[in-house]
Design a protein around this motif. Structure first.
Motif, short mmCIF file in Angstrom:
data_model
loop_
_atom_site.label_atom_id
_atom_site.label_comp_id
_atom_site.label_asym_id
_atom_site.label_seq_id
_atom_site.Cartn_x
_atom_site.Cartn_y
_atom_site.Cartn_z
N CYS A 1 0.84 -1.20 0.00
CA CYS A 1 0.00 0.00 0.00
C CYS A 1 0.87 1.25 0.00
CB CYS A 1 -0.91 0.00 1.22
SG CYS A 1 -2.01 -1.43 1.32
N VAL A 2 1.93 1.22 0.79
CA VAL A 2 2.85 2.35 0.86
C VAL A 2 3.53 2.55 -0.49
CG1 VAL A 2 4.90 3.27 2.01
CG2 VAL A 2 3.22 1.94 3.32
N GLU A 3 3.98 1.46 -1.07
CA GLU A 3 4.66 1.53 -2.37
C GLU A 3 3.73 2.09 -3.44
OE1 GLU A 3 7.52 1.42 -5.06
OE2 GLU A 3 7.93 0.55 -3.09
N TYR A 4 2.46 1.70 -3.39
CA TYR A 4 1.52 2.17 -4.41
C TYR A 4 1.24 3.66 -4.27
CZ TYR A 4 -2.57 2.35 -7.44
OH TYR A 4 -3.45 2.67 -8.44
N VAL A 5 1.03 4.13 -3.05
CA VAL A 5 0.79 5.56 -2.83
C VAL A 5 2.03 6.35 -3.24
CG1 VAL A 5 0.37 7.33 -1.08
CG2 VAL A 5 -0.93 5.19 -1.03
N LYS A 6 3.19 5.84 -2.91
CA LYS A 6 4.44 6.50 -3.28
C LYS A 6 4.58 6.65 -4.80
CE LYS A 6 9.43 5.63 -3.31
NZ LYS A 6 10.48 4.61 -3.06
N CYS B 1 7.46 -3.50 11.05
CA CYS B 1 6.61 -2.90 10.02
C CYS B 1 7.15 -1.55 9.59
CB CYS B 1 5.18 -2.76 10.56
SG CYS B 1 4.02 -1.98 9.43
N TRP B 2 7.40 -0.68 10.54
CA TRP B 2 7.79 0.68 10.19
C TRP B 2 9.23 0.77 9.69
CZ3 TRP B 2 5.00 2.77 15.13
CH2 TRP B 2 3.62 2.63 14.93
N THR B 3 10.07 -0.17 10.11
CA THR B 3 11.42 -0.23 9.55
C THR B 3 11.36 -0.60 8.07
OG1 THR B 3 12.45 -0.81 11.67
CG2 THR B 3 13.65 -1.41 9.67
N TYR B 4 10.58 -1.64 7.79
CA TYR B 4 10.48 -2.10 6.40
C TYR B 4 9.83 -1.04 5.52
CZ TYR B 4 9.42 -5.03 2.37
OH TYR B 4 9.34 -5.53 1.10
N GLU B 5 8.80 -0.38 6.00
CA GLU B 5 8.11 0.61 5.18
C GLU B 5 8.92 1.89 5.03
OE1 GLU B 5 4.10 0.77 6.73
OE2 GLU B 5 3.65 -1.19 5.82
N THR B 6 9.75 2.21 5.99
CA THR B 6 10.69 3.32 5.81
C THR B 6 11.67 2.98 4.68
OG1 THR B 6 10.53 3.99 8.13
CG2 THR B 6 12.46 4.73 6.91
N ALA B 7 12.13 1.74 4.67
CA ALA B 7 13.04 1.30 3.60
C ALA B 7 12.35 1.36 2.24
CB ALA B 7 13.53 -0.12 3.89
N VAL B 8 11.08 0.98 2.19
CA VAL B 8 10.32 1.04 0.94
C VAL B 8 10.22 2.49 0.46
CG1 VAL B 8 8.01 0.75 -0.04
CG2 VAL B 8 9.02 -1.09 1.32
N ASP C 1 16.97 -1.54 -0.12
CA ASP C 1 16.79 -2.95 0.22
C ASP C 1 17.48 -3.24 1.56
OD1 ASP C 1 15.37 -3.57 -2.10
OD2 ASP C 1 17.22 -3.90 -3.25
N ILE C 2 16.77 -3.88 2.47
CA ILE C 2 17.36 -4.24 3.75
C ILE C 2 17.28 -5.75 3.94
CG2 ILE C 2 16.99 -2.02 4.88
CD1 ILE C 2 14.46 -3.07 6.08
N LYS C 3 18.22 -6.26 4.70
CA LYS C 3 18.32 -7.71 4.90
C LYS C 3 17.20 -8.23 5.79
CE LYS C 3 23.37 -7.75 4.42
NZ LYS C 3 24.66 -8.09 5.09
N ASP C 4 16.84 -9.47 5.55
CA ASP C 4 15.81 -10.10 6.37
C ASP C 4 16.36 -10.46 7.74
OD1 ASP C 4 13.28 -11.24 6.92
OD2 ASP C 4 14.03 -13.23 6.41
N ALA C 5 17.63 -10.87 7.81
CA ALA C 5 18.25 -11.20 9.09
C ALA C 5 18.47 -9.92 9.89
CB ALA C 5 19.57 -11.92 8.85
N LEU C 6 17.99 -9.90 11.12
CA LEU C 6 18.09 -8.70 11.93
C LEU C 6 19.50 -8.54 12.49
CD1 LEU C 6 14.74 -8.91 13.94
CD2 LEU C 6 15.24 -7.56 11.89
N PRO C 7 20.02 -7.33 12.52
CA PRO C 7 21.34 -7.10 13.13
C PRO C 7 21.24 -7.19 14.64
CG PRO C 7 20.36 -5.02 12.50
CD PRO C 7 19.44 -6.09 11.98
#
Length: 257
Positions: A110-115, A137-144, A149-155
């Motif tokens: 949804c974020v990507e589409y509005v963007k 959620c908000w980390t991933y959507e900030t990246a979007v 691109d951010i890694k799936d494995a958390l630091p």
């Protein structure tokens, strides 16, 4: 895209056509109990409040099938100059209070589409009651939003243990039943697209940044800061209004005497 209806924002603009609200939310025996498809605004704001009531189990494919056509139509007919997008994480799968089944990627679509419309957009947080999933959620959507691109494995970090046992950004969705049948979603979508046929572009934008000349009689006199004694309390230069509740210190002193 919070699971709860955006009732407060809708109410604020319910009678104006200057702002259009759109909410995709759980409806039926669920807080706040508002947001029926027939709630479309009033007076000048009629047809400028868009509500898509949803049932339990909303998944990625179903959400995408309604969000993009409705938002796309809003962009076409209303032509907003700016967008405020509230990204409540309580519509994610596994939320303690929510009952949807969206993945991070489905939510962020949804974020990507509005963007993609290239319109100035303010993106806000919102609900979210499974705490470890809110920052996901908000980390991933900030990246979007940033196109990163951010890694799936958390630091590793001070709160790393909260994200076990998988320590991943993306979480699996559940196998809950989607009660939003294709027929139901299509029916509501058709109703909303029909409502949007009566919408006109927002038109002349609200003017901001205008300066107002203050009459000389109302301008506050400039005080000589260097002439003031820092150890002496300065009397207020503000004139007392007859309607004020509290008398001045001078009046109180005269009363006491």
């Amino acid at each position: 895209i919070d699971i709860h209806h955006g009732d407060g924002v809708e109410e604020a603009f319910y009678t104006t056509n200057r702002v259009m609200t759109a909410s995709f939310h759980k409806f039926g025996e669920y807080f706040p109990g508002t947001g029926d498809v027939q709630d479309v605004g009033a007076n000048e704001g009629k047809n400028y409040a868009i509500n898509f009531p949803l049932r339990d189990g909303m998944d990625d494919a179903s959400f995408k099938s309604i969000f993009r056509p409705v938002i796309g139509k809003i962009m076409e007919v209303f032509q907003p100059g700016a967008v405020v997008l509230q990204c409540g994480a309580d519509s994610l799968s596994g939320d303690r209070l929510g009952c949807f089944n969206l993945s991070l990627k489905g939510h962020a679509d949804c974020v990507e589409y509005v963007k993609s419309f290239g319109i100035p957009t303010l993106v806000l947080g919102g609900g979210g009651y499974t705490l470890r999933n809110v920052p996901r959620c908000w980390t991933y959507e900030t990246a979007v939003l940033l196109g990163v691109d951010i890694k799936d494995a958390l630091p590793y970090n001070d709160y790393f243990e909260y994200y076990g046992p998988d320590f991943r950004l993306h979480m699996p969705v559940s196998n809950m039943e989607n009660l939003n049948t294709p027929e139901y979603l299509e029916n509501v979508k058709i109703q909303l697209l029909d409502i949007l046929k009566n919408v006109e572009p927002v038109g002349v934008q609200i003017q901001t940044g205008n300066t107002v000349d203050t009459p000389a009689a109302l301008e506050a006199p400039e005080a000589d800061e260097d002439a003031k004694n820092p150890d002496e309390r300065q009397a207020s230069e503000k004139k007392e209004h007859p309607a004020e509740h509290f008398p001045s210190e001078t009046a109180m002193d005269s009363t006491d005497s």
